[in-house]
Design a protein around this motif. Structure first.
Motif, PDB file in Angstrom:
ATOM      1  N   SER A  87       0.813  -1.208   0.000  1.00 54.95           N
ATOM      2  CA  SER A  87       0.000   0.000   0.000  1.00 54.95           C
ATOM      3  C   SER A  87       0.847   1.260   0.000  1.00 54.95           C
ATOM      4  N   GLY A  88       1.971   1.226   0.718  1.00 47.25           N
ATOM      5  CA  GLY A  88       2.722   2.477   0.864  1.00 47.25           C
ATOM      6  C   GLY A  88       4.228   2.350   0.770  1.00 47.25           C
ATOM      7  N   GLY A  89       4.750   1.150   0.507  1.00 44.94           N
ATOM      8  CA  GLY A  89       6.205   0.995   0.429  1.00 44.94           C
ATOM      9  C   GLY A  89       6.864   1.315   1.760  1.00 44.94           C
ATOM     10  N   ASP A  90       7.994   1.998   1.697  1.00 45.83           N
ATOM     11  CA  ASP A  90       8.796   2.292   2.889  1.00 45.83           C
ATOM     12  C   ASP A  90       8.385   3.646   3.463  1.00 45.83           C
ATOM     13  N   GLY A  91       7.538   3.623   4.495  1.00 48.41           N
ATOM     14  CA  GLY A  91       6.988   4.863   5.052  1.00 48.41           C
ATOM     15  C   GLY A  91       8.035   5.769   5.670  1.00 48.41           C
ATOM     16  N   GLN A  92       8.996   5.187   6.365  1.00 47.46           N
ATOM     17  CA  GLN A  92      10.043   5.998   7.002  1.00 47.46           C
ATOM     18  C   GLN A  92      10.868   6.734   5.945  1.00 47.46           C
ATOM     19  N   ASN A  93      11.231   6.039   4.887  1.00 46.97           N
ATOM     20  CA  ASN A  93      12.049   6.636   3.830  1.00 46.97           C
ATOM     21  C   ASN A  93      11.302   7.788   3.153  1.00 46.97           C
ATOM     22  N   CYS A  94      10.015   7.588   2.914  1.00 50.31           N
ATOM     23  CA  CYS A  94       9.192   8.628   2.296  1.00 50.31           C
ATOM     24  C   CYS A  94       9.152   9.868   3.187  1.00 50.31           C
ATOM     25  N   HIS A  95       8.967   9.639   4.483  1.00 52.74           N
ATOM     26  CA  HIS A  95       8.935  10.762   5.435  1.00 52.74           C
ATOM     27  C   HIS A  95      10.250  11.536   5.420  1.00 52.74           C
ATOM     28  N   GLU A  96      11.354  10.816   5.432  1.00 52.04           N
ATOM     29  CA  GLU A  96      12.666  11.484   5.487  1.00 52.04           C
ATOM     30  C   GLU A  96      12.878  12.339   4.239  1.00 52.04           C
ATOM     31  N   ILE A  97      12.440  11.869   3.094  1.00 52.73           N
ATOM     32  CA  ILE A  97      12.587  12.640   1.860  1.00 52.73           C
ATOM     33  C   ILE A  97      11.729  13.901   1.922  1.00 52.73           C
ATOM     34  N   CYS A  98      10.480  13.760   2.327  1.00 54.16           N
ATOM     35  CA  CYS A  98       9.606  14.945   2.388  1.00 54.16           C
ATOM     36  C   CYS A  98      10.151  15.951   3.399  1.00 54.16           C
ATOM     37  N   GLU A  99      10.713  15.449   4.497  1.00 51.36           N
ATOM     38  CA  GLU A  99      11.283  16.355   5.499  1.00 51.36           C
ATOM     39  C   GLU A  99      12.507  17.082   4.923  1.00 51.36           C
ATOM     40  N   ALA A 100      13.360  16.359   4.217  1.00 47.27           N
ATOM     41  CA  ALA A 100      14.544  16.995   3.621  1.00 47.27           C
ATOM     42  C   ALA A 100      14.129  18.037   2.578  1.00 47.27           C
ATOM     43  N   LEU A 101      13.112  17.726   1.804  1.00 47.93           N
ATOM     44  CA  LEU A 101      12.679  18.667   0.760  1.00 47.93           C
ATOM     45  C   LEU A 101      11.996  19.898   1.348  1.00 47.93           C
ATOM     46  N   ALA A 102      11.528  19.787   2.592  1.00 44.61           N
ATOM     47  CA  ALA A 102      10.916  20.942   3.254  1.00 44.61           C
ATOM     48  C   ALA A 102      11.952  21.768   4.002  1.00 44.61           C
ATOM     49  N   SER A 103      13.199  21.280   4.040  1.00 41.16           N
ATOM     50  CA  SER A 103      14.256  22.009   4.756  1.00 41.16           C
ATOM     51  C   SER A 103      14.874  23.051   3.831  1.00 41.16           C
ATOM     52  N   ALA A 104      15.726  23.888   4.398  1.00 40.08           N
ATOM     53  CA  ALA A 104      16.287  25.006   3.628  1.00 40.08           C
ATOM     54  C   ALA A 104      17.174  24.518   2.486  1.00 40.08           C
ATOM     55  N   ASP A 105      18.000  23.488   2.717  1.00 43.70           N
ATOM     56  CA  ASP A 105      18.986  23.142   1.667  1.00 43.70           C
ATOM     57  C   ASP A 105      18.482  22.054   0.704  1.00 43.70           C
ATOM     58  N   ARG A 106      17.420  21.346   1.055  1.00 52.37           N
ATOM     59  CA  ARG A 106      16.812  20.336   0.185  1.00 52.37           C
ATOM     60  C   ARG A 106      17.809  19.242  -0.241  1.00 52.37           C
ATOM     61  N   GLN A 107      18.802  19.003   0.577  1.00 53.66           N
ATOM     62  CA  GLN A 107      19.787  17.974   0.225  1.00 53.66           C
ATOM     63  C   GLN A 107      19.202  16.592   0.482  1.00 53.66           C
ATOM     64  N   LEU A 108      19.130  15.777  -0.561  1.00 47.08           N
ATOM     65  CA  LEU A 108      18.682  14.398  -0.398  1.00 47.08           C
ATOM     66  C   LEU A 108      19.884  13.476  -0.420  1.00 47.08           C
ATOM     67  N   SER A 109      19.796  12.400   0.342  1.00 48.65           N
ATOM     68  CA  SER A 109      20.829  11.375   0.222  1.00 48.65           C
ATOM     69  C   SER A 109      20.536  10.545  -1.028  1.00 48.65           C
ATOM     70  N   PRO A 110      21.544  10.283  -1.850  1.00 49.00           N
ATOM     71  CA  PRO A 110      21.315   9.473  -3.053  1.00 49.00           C
ATOM     72  C   PRO A 110      20.717   8.106  -2.725  1.00 49.00           C
ATOM     73  N   THR A 111      21.166   7.513  -1.625  1.00 45.78           N
ATOM     74  CA  THR A 111      20.644   6.202  -1.237  1.00 45.78           C
ATOM     75  C   THR A 111      19.167   6.302  -0.876  1.00 45.78           C
ATOM     76  N   ARG A 112      18.817   7.352  -0.110  1.00 45.66           N
ATOM     77  CA  ARG A 112      17.419   7.537   0.239  1.00 45.66           C
ATOM     78  C   ARG A 112      16.567   7.681  -1.024  1.00 45.66           C
ATOM     79  N   PHE A 113      17.118   8.379  -2.018  1.00 42.55           N
ATOM     80  CA  PHE A 113      16.340   8.560  -3.243  1.00 42.55           C
ATOM     81  C   PHE A 113      16.154   7.238  -3.979  1.00 42.55           C
ATOM     82  N   HIS A 114      17.225   6.498  -4.182  1.00 50.20           N
ATOM     83  CA  HIS A 114      16.992   5.262  -4.950  1.00 50.20           C
ATOM     84  C   HIS A 114      16.210   4.226  -4.144  1.00 50.20           C
TER      85      HIS A 114
END
Lengths: 268, 397
Positions: A87-114
């Motif tokens: 239904s939702g895949g990896d919920g923690q990973n999704c949250h971490e990405i949305c949190e990073a994208l809402a931060s000032a620098d928007r830096q994502l970890s490449p591993t988190r993205f893939h």
């Protein structure tokens, strides 16, 4: 066209109070009480160490249940196609990405993205097992168990070979947990095979119904079934555990239920 | 496999709304890529955005599904009488006998990205009105499309990164062959969002200038957005010569790495061989190949190696991502529709932006449009997680 059918050759399971199929089968058959216990996700030792560190709950969960099912059927997992549904895949990973994208620098970890792709568990499954056959990764919200089962049944029919079906869900942290309150990790793997395969646990035939989906008798198990989409198949597992033939209705989309006729496997 | 007919199809992308605009852009070799001014994104890159998508509104009865991705789906469904074709099909079979299998990688996550900026400073809660099921969830696209088309059969989203909406053709084909359904709406929709723009940037896979597939100086992808749909039915005897058939599908897994293919492209090779076998064709039967061709150094090299191993180095091919950008989960369906257009128009679309084809790559890369007798074409789609899919389409006559 005649009914879609398959054998269930083996089961893997991991969820709250259901640490493996032998234990879960006793609980689901009513031979042992369900006891609350946290889900302990095993280290994904099948992965190379560099990959192991990068994995989250969804990958560990699916590897655990998938390997339990293939080991129990003594089948080499590298030879199997696999269908994943969540239904939702990896919920923690999704949250971490949305949190990073809402931060000032928007830096994502490449591993988190893939790791954010819905088919990440399928990708790691291939890396862990060496399986190069097709995998599929589906989502149908609360109907994800049923959608994955239908895809797997079609593959068994058309390809005439065993297919590993894995349904799983992980929980979101806050604030997503408030809008999608999945309480715990839950995964189930069914090794499906063409009708008549030797040594199978049961045989299932597909039908449809508009009657309500079957519920679990025990309240805590019904709580799991109704709150975790991947656990919507628990009534089927309960029938397998009891070794009892008969119908099972599983929640699907809107007003439709998947109505499985479970029987003792021919040739088993 | 038994061939299926694409009895209706449509696409909306940076090349325009519907088939006529898409074909016109291909004929004139127009690129839909432009410097990125999407939302609050500050990356120095180009994107293939769908014009005026922000102005599209869903009808009130479907408002629970409102998000950029479903607006794009709605816009695309309104082109080329696609909805009317589906309604005729539903009247012929039954709404319960028509499946919906759609690909997307990020669904409506843009809504969630924006909601995370609007969390309550005290509690951290998402803003009131945030819709998980209708917007965020990956299935939202198929639920929305099923309702928009008044269908009631099996439905699923297939989300296998950039192979998603090629793989829906294979799933639909199996469901029809297995007797689960009589027809299927397949397709893919992916829309611009921060996750993919910043995510591919974190992997250093995003080009600054419009992407240049198979160029010696290629340096990454340009992200695009698109929606493409097709209606699949069993091919009957009353086909016109111009009708387009799905002859074969092939799927495989790399079992190698999450974001990089093996250099020899063996997973891609397996998918192509399987599609040829399913279609009962020989490599020499393929007249044109629409490459996955993302424009990254390693992906294009691996694909070229795989294609040369299967088809030899002489089959003309191109990547249309220089024109559309990489539509990710919608790329497979978009490029299947471009292949269907190519078959109808007898036009091999040249790959634009590529100025000097990499001499190391053993392929015959088309940069200019070529008019030629096209009977059978191949389309490749490969995704993260090592998910590969190959489709073979053909003219009926």
């Amino acid at each position: 066209m005649d009914t879609l059918q398959a054998c269930i050759a083996s089961v893997g399971i991991l969820g709250p109070g259901l640490p493996d199929w032998p234990t879960a089968a006793r609980v689901l058959a009513g031979a042992a009480p369900w006891e609350a216990a946290p889900v302990l996700l095993p280290q994904p030792v099948a992965l190379p160490s560099a990959e192991r560190r990068r994995t989250g709950a969804a990958v560990r969960l699916t590897l655990a249940v998938g390997l339990e099912a293939t080991a129990s059927a003594a089948i080499d997992p590298s030879l199997l196609p696999a269908v994943f549904s969540s239904s939702g895949g990896d919920g923690q990973n999704c949250h971490e990405i949305c949190e990073a994208l809402a931060s000032a620098d928007r830096q994502l970890s490449p591993t988190r993205f893939h790791n954010s792709v819905h088919n990440a568990p399928a990708g790691y499954w291939g890396i862990a097992t060496g399986a190069t056959a097709a995998t599929n990764s589906l989502c149908a919200h609360d109907a994800s168990f049923g959608a994955g089962l239908l895809e797997a049944l079609c593959q068994v029919r058309v390809e005439r070979r065993p297919v590993l079906f894995i349904a799983y869900d992980t929980s979101y942290p806050q604030p997503m947990r408030s809008v999608r309150p999945i309480p715990a990790e839950f995964g189930v793997a069914l090794l499906l095979a063409p009708p008549g395969s030797a040594g199978a646990l049961a045989h299932i035939a597909l039908g449809w119904s508009s009657a309500p989906a079957d519920c679990m008798d025990a309240a805590p198990l019904e709580q799991l079934r109704s709150s975790i989409p991947a656990a919507r198949g628990l009534p089927l597992l309960a029938r397998l555990a009891r070794g009892a033939a008969g119908p099972v209705r599983i929640e699907y989309l809107d007003g439709a239920r998947i109505a499985l006729e479970v029987s003792h496997a021919a040739g088993s | 496999m038994s061939p299926l007919a694409l009895t209706a199809f449509t696409a909306t992308s940076a090349l325009g709304r519907g088939l006529a605009a898409t074909l016109d852009s291909l004929r004139t070799q127009r690129s839909g890529l432009a410097p990125c001014s999407f939302e609050t994104v500050t990356l120095d890159t180009c994107v293939g955005a769908v014009a005026e998508l922000d102005a599209v509104r869903l009808p009130p009865e479907l408002s629970e599904y409102d998000c950029r991705n479903n607006r794009l789906a709605w816009l695309a469904l309104a082109q080329d009488d696609f909805g009317e074709s589906v309604a005729r099909c539903a009247a012929r079979y039954a709404p319960q006998r028509i499946g919906v299998f759609l690909g997307t990688s990020t669904s409506g996550i843009l809504e969630t990205e924006i909601a995370y900026r609007q969390r309550d400073p005290g509690s951290g809660a998402l803003p009131a009105g945030f819709r998980y099921r209708g917007a965020h969830n990956t299935f939202s696209l198929a639920a929305f499309t099923q309702r928009a088309l008044a269908l009631a059969g099996p439905a699923a989203v297939i989300s296998c990164a950039c192979s998603s909406s090629a793989k829906v053709f294979a799933s639909a084909q199996r469901a029809i062959a297995a007797g689960l359904i009589d027809a299927a709406v397949v397709g893919g929709v992916d829309s611009l969002c921060l996750t993919t723009l910043y995510g591919f940037h974190s992997l250093q896979l995003v080009a600054r200038t419009p992407c240049r597939p198979f160029d010696a100086a290629r340096d990454g992808i340009s992200i695009g957005e698109a929606a493409a749909f097709a209606l699949l039915e069993r091919a009957d005897a009353n086909l016109d010569a111009d009708d387009v058939l799905l002859l074969g599908t092939g799927e495989s897994s790399d079992a190698w790495h999450m974001s990089t293919p093996p250099p020899d492209g063996r997973g891609a090779r397996a998918a192509m061989l399987q599609a040829l076998a399913a279609a009962a064709l020989e490599p020499g039967d393929i007249d044109y190949i629409n490459f996955h061709g993302t424009g990254t150094a390693s992906n294009d090299a691996a694909e070229a190696t795989a294609v040369a191993a299967v088809l030899g180095r002489d089959v003309p091919g191109s990547s249309t991502k220089g024109a559309t950008g990489h539509a990710l989960g919608a790329a497979g369906a978009l490029e299947a529709v471009i292949c269907a257009l190519a078959l109808r128009a007898q036009l091999m679309p040249g790959g634009i932006n590529t100025s000097a084809v990499d001499p190391q790559l053993p392929i015959s890369y088309l940069r200019e449009n070529r008019t030629a007798a096209l009977a059978r074409v191949m389309s490749n789609s490969f995704g993260f997680g090592g998910s590969n899919c190959c489709l073979i389409l053909a003219r009926a006559g």
